[in-house]
Motif scaffolding. Structure first.
Motif, PDB file in Angstrom:
ATOM      1  N   GLU A  85       0.744  -1.141   0.077  1.00  0.00           N
ATOM      2  CA  GLU A  85       0.040   0.143   0.163  1.00  0.00           C
ATOM      3  C   GLU A  85       0.815   1.144  -0.187  1.00  0.00           C
ATOM      4  O   GLU A  85       2.050   1.548   0.699  1.00  0.00           O
ATOM      5  CB  GLU A  85      -0.822  -0.200   1.152  1.00  0.00           C
ATOM      6  N   HIS A  98      -4.590   6.728   0.921  1.00  0.00           N
ATOM      7  CA  HIS A  98      -3.481   5.240   0.533  1.00  0.00           C
ATOM      8  C   HIS A  98      -4.335   4.429  -0.238  1.00  0.00           C
ATOM      9  O   HIS A  98      -5.560   4.831  -1.052  1.00  0.00           O
ATOM     10  CB  HIS A  98      -3.831   4.657   1.803  1.00  0.00           C
ATOM     11  N   HIS A 150      -5.099   0.668  -2.210  1.00  0.00           N
ATOM     12  CA  HIS A 150      -5.720  -0.651  -1.907  1.00  0.00           C
ATOM     13  C   HIS A 150      -5.139  -1.646  -3.207  1.00  0.00           C
ATOM     14  O   HIS A 150      -5.461  -1.264  -3.955  1.00  0.00           O
ATOM     15  CB  HIS A 150      -7.133  -0.928  -1.869  1.00  0.00           C
ATOM     16  N   SER A 191     -11.598   0.171   5.362  1.00  0.00           N
ATOM     17  CA  SER A 191     -11.504  -1.140   6.132  1.00  0.00           C
ATOM     18  C   SER A 191     -11.851  -0.815   7.622  1.00  0.00           C
ATOM     19  O   SER A 191     -11.849   0.417   7.661  1.00  0.00           O
ATOM     20  CB  SER A 191     -10.218  -1.924   6.005  1.00  0.00           C
ATOM     21  N   ASP A 233      -9.179   1.411   8.397  1.00  0.00           N
ATOM     22  CA  ASP A 233      -9.301   2.641   7.764  1.00  0.00           C
ATOM     23  C   ASP A 233     -10.195   3.530   8.429  1.00  0.00           C
ATOM     24  O   ASP A 233     -10.021   4.761   8.719  1.00  0.00           O
ATOM     25  CB  ASP A 233      -9.695   2.303   6.186  1.00  0.00           C
TER      26      ASP A 233
HETATM   27 ZN   LIG Z   1      -7.426   0.841   3.574  1.00  0.00          ZN
END
Ligand SMILES: [Zn+2]
Length: 125
Positions: A28, A74, A76, A84, A87
């Protein structure tokens, strides 16, 4: 409808995000974002930020005290740009505007979220 405090992002910054995400893949890519007059114009690379195959870790102890930083971005390394659990935790703890991009890292693969992880609009300028 009132405009969000951060309402836009420069096209070059998005291109930089996509390029960096491709280079970091399959890990990532993670960075902070800086805005001026409501427009994100710069990425801030954070020394000590860890990217792993799992999820990016945002080291809050390394974050500069800088009010022009408005949030995070960021990547994925997969086809989904939904946040997520980790996140959502990051979003709620830092900044108001967060971008997640995913494969194939192009101009349509990113999405912007607010502090609660709700999708928000961000104009490309
Ligand atoms: Zn993420």
């Amino acid at each position: 409808m009132s405009r969000r405090k951060v309402w836009g992002i420069e096209r070059e910054v998005l291109e930089m995000i996509n390029q960096a995400s491709r280079q970091t893949h399959p890990l990532e890519f993670v960075a902070a974002m800086r805005a001026e007059d409501g427009v994100i114009y710069e990425l801030v690379l954070l020394p000590g930020s860890i990217s792993s195959g799992g999820s990016a870790t945002f080291p809050s102890f390394n974050l500069p005290i800088d009010l022009s930083i408005v949030g995070s971005v960021h990547s994925h390394p997969g086809p989904y740009n939904e946040p997520s659990e980790a996140d959502l935790h990051l979003f709620s703890s830092y900044g108001s505007t967060h971008i997640i991009t995913c494969m194939p890292y192009d101009m349509s693969s990113w999405r912007c979220y607010d502090r609660q992880g709700r999708p928000v609009e961000l104009q490309v300028v």
